[in-house]
Write an enzyme that holds these catalytic residues in place. Structure first.
Site, mmCIF file in Angstrom:
data_model
loop_
_atom_site.group_PDB
_atom_site.id
_atom_site.type_symbol
_atom_site.label_atom_id
_atom_site.label_comp_id
_atom_site.label_asym_id
_atom_site.label_seq_id
_atom_site.Cartn_x
_atom_site.Cartn_y
_atom_site.Cartn_z
ATOM 1 N N LYS A 165 18.878 8.907 -44.579
ATOM 2 C CA LYS A 165 18.176 7.671 -44.970
ATOM 3 C C LYS A 165 17.564 6.970 -43.739
ATOM 4 O O LYS A 165 17.803 7.386 -42.605
ATOM 5 C CB LYS A 165 19.148 6.758 -45.724
ATOM 6 C CG LYS A 165 19.738 7.396 -46.998
ATOM 7 C CD LYS A 165 18.705 7.600 -48.100
ATOM 8 C CE LYS A 165 19.179 8.524 -49.195
ATOM 9 N NZ LYS A 165 20.130 7.950 -50.143
HETATM 10 C C1 PLP Z 1 20.946 7.992 -51.325
HETATM 11 C C2 PLP Z 1 20.635 7.283 -52.582
HETATM 12 C C3 PLP Z 1 21.607 6.608 -53.334
HETATM 13 C C4 PLP Z 1 23.074 6.685 -53.020
HETATM 14 O O1 PLP Z 1 23.410 6.349 -51.739
HETATM 15 P P1 PLP Z 1 24.750 6.946 -51.076
HETATM 16 O O2 PLP Z 1 24.864 6.195 -49.802
HETATM 17 O O3 PLP Z 1 24.540 8.407 -50.887
HETATM 18 O O4 PLP Z 1 25.883 6.663 -52.013
HETATM 19 C C5 PLP Z 1 21.192 5.896 -54.436
HETATM 20 N N1 PLP Z 1 19.905 5.858 -54.823
HETATM 21 C C6 PLP Z 1 18.955 6.517 -54.151
HETATM 22 C C7 PLP Z 1 17.534 6.432 -54.608
HETATM 23 C C8 PLP Z 1 19.283 7.268 -53.025
HETATM 24 O O5 PLP Z 1 18.338 7.953 -52.377
#
Ligand code: PLP
Length: 396
Positions: A195
């Site tokens: 991310k």
């Molecule tokens: C990564 C992601 C999540 C979940 O995040 P985590 O930190 O992996 O629990 C939720 N929604 C979207 C669109 C994502 O890309």
């Protein structure tokens, strides 16, 4: 013609390039080590500092850390008062956690289709999905492009709904001059390694409502009404659990990394945009693919670079293109299989293919190309070369 790696030819690269990856520098490492030498590994000052800087960066009054993006979504849905019998509108073009958060609270996710150009929730489809049981909308800033928040906010206001942004892709994005994080009642972020910034695992909810922030801080700490340091300050030795909460806390170790990463965000965004611009230019020449559309009123955060294959221009389908690019050692991915066609959703809610035709059609044609700040110019050239090679070989 050059022989494709999938047919036994020489691959473009000797090692696979992944589609996303963290960028950790010595400053990040030092920040973490410093916390390890301190007295507070969790529930300490680093948590507050990360929350404060994050709130500043996103233009929100408050920011609340959580253990991951899924916990952030769960907390936001719980804070919105979602419970059994309630409906929440979500797009199908997202990671399953967006919809799962509604199910955690006993609610029902109602899937509303996306705009075929941007793959973002279409406000008119969201409007059509509203029923007397609808309580909230969770738009997803797919790939890092902010959704049409003015229209969505108007819709939410008009129907008394809570607007929760799934901004897990879009930290650093801007919509009509306003930063992501300040565009909805609550905005949820993820700090997973792929991310925009990372804490290993981690999440955040930003909000302008101090009462909601306090509620979220209690929810992440077993539903206890005050935290340890507040009790220390008031001299009280007891605590009260006032609601059912979870242990969704983020450690000081992670928050120190988050703080250090947040200071590097603009550098990350600049590099992501630079790479995306190089792809845009290179792919203008290729008739068989089109990048997703970008609206003029946004600044894209480029978490993902997603292209659509044009079936008319190719002799093979997405599966073959995907495999051929993987053979060239380009770590392509597919974001996402629409959530409503996963077996769990089909079985639990009696839904499936046919519900969101735009998302389902897009799913057959999309491909995510590698994009992360640590990519070298040579990495970018390798991706372009491999895409040209594979699409050239399979051109109709
Ligand atoms: C990564 C992601 C999540 C979940 O995040 P985590 O930190 O992996 O629990 C939720 N929604 C979207 C669109 C994502 O890309």
């Amino acid at each position: 013609m050059i022989k494709l790696a999938v047919d036994g030819g020489q691959p473009v690269r000797s090692e696979t390039l992944s589609y996303g990856s963290q960028s950790i520098d010595e400053g990040d490492v030092e920040a973490v080590v410093e916390v390890l030498h301190s007295n507070w590994l969790t529930t300490g000052r680093m948590v507050e500092r990360f929350e404060q800087l994050f709130a500043e960066a996103t233009g929100a009054r408050e920011a609340v850390t959580l253990s991951n993006g899924t916990a952030a979504l769960h907390a936001a849905v719980a804070a919105a008062g979602i419970g059994p019998g309630d409906e929440v509108i979500v797009p199908p073009m997202t990671f399953a956690a967006t919809a799962n958060a509604v199910v955690f609270q006993g609610g029902r996710p109602v899937f509303a289709d996306v705009d075929p150009g941007t793959l973002l929730l279409d406000p008119s489809m969201a409007e059509q999905a509203i029923t007397p049981r609808t309580r909230a909308i969770i738009p997803v800033d797919f790939a890092g492009q902010p959704c049409r928040y003015d229209e969505l906010a108007k819709l939410a206001e008009g129907h008394g709904l809570v607007l929760i942004a799934d901004a897990c892709h879009s930290l650093g994005g801007v919509y009509r001059g306003r930063p992501v994080g300040s565009l909805a009642d609550q905005s949820c972020f993820s700090f997973h390694p792929v991310k925009p910034i990372t804490t290993g695992e981690g999440g955040m909810v930003s909000t302008d409502d101090p009462d909601r922030a306090e509620w979220l801080r209690s929810f992440r700490n077993h539903g206890i009404d005050t935290d340890f340091r507040q009790r220390e300050a008031t001299g009280a030795w007891t605590y009260q659990m006032v609601r059912l909460g979870y242990n969704y806390r983020l450690t000081d170790i992670q928050c120190a990394l988050g703080l250090s990463q947040l200071r590097r965000l603009s550098e990350f965004l600049r590099r992501r945009r630079e790479i995306a611009a190089r792809y845009d230019t290179a792919f203008q020449e290729l008739p068989a693919i089109t990048p997703l559309k970008i609206r003029a009123d946004v600044t894209h955060a480029y978490h993902l670079y997603v292209v659509r294959l044009k079936p008319d221009g190719l002799r093979v389908g997405r599966r073959e293109i995907f495999q051929a690019l993987r053979a060239e050692r380009i770590g392509v991915a597919v974001h996402y299989m629409p959530v409503h066609v996963h077996p769990f959703y089909r079985e639990r809610f009696g839904i499936g293919p046919g519900l969101c035709p735009e998302a389902e059609r897009a799913y057959e044609e999309i491909l995510t190309l590698p994009l992360f700040p640590g990519m070298t110019d040579q990495d970018v050239s390798d991706v372009v070369e491999a895409v040209e090679k594979v699409l050239g070989a399979y051109a109709a």
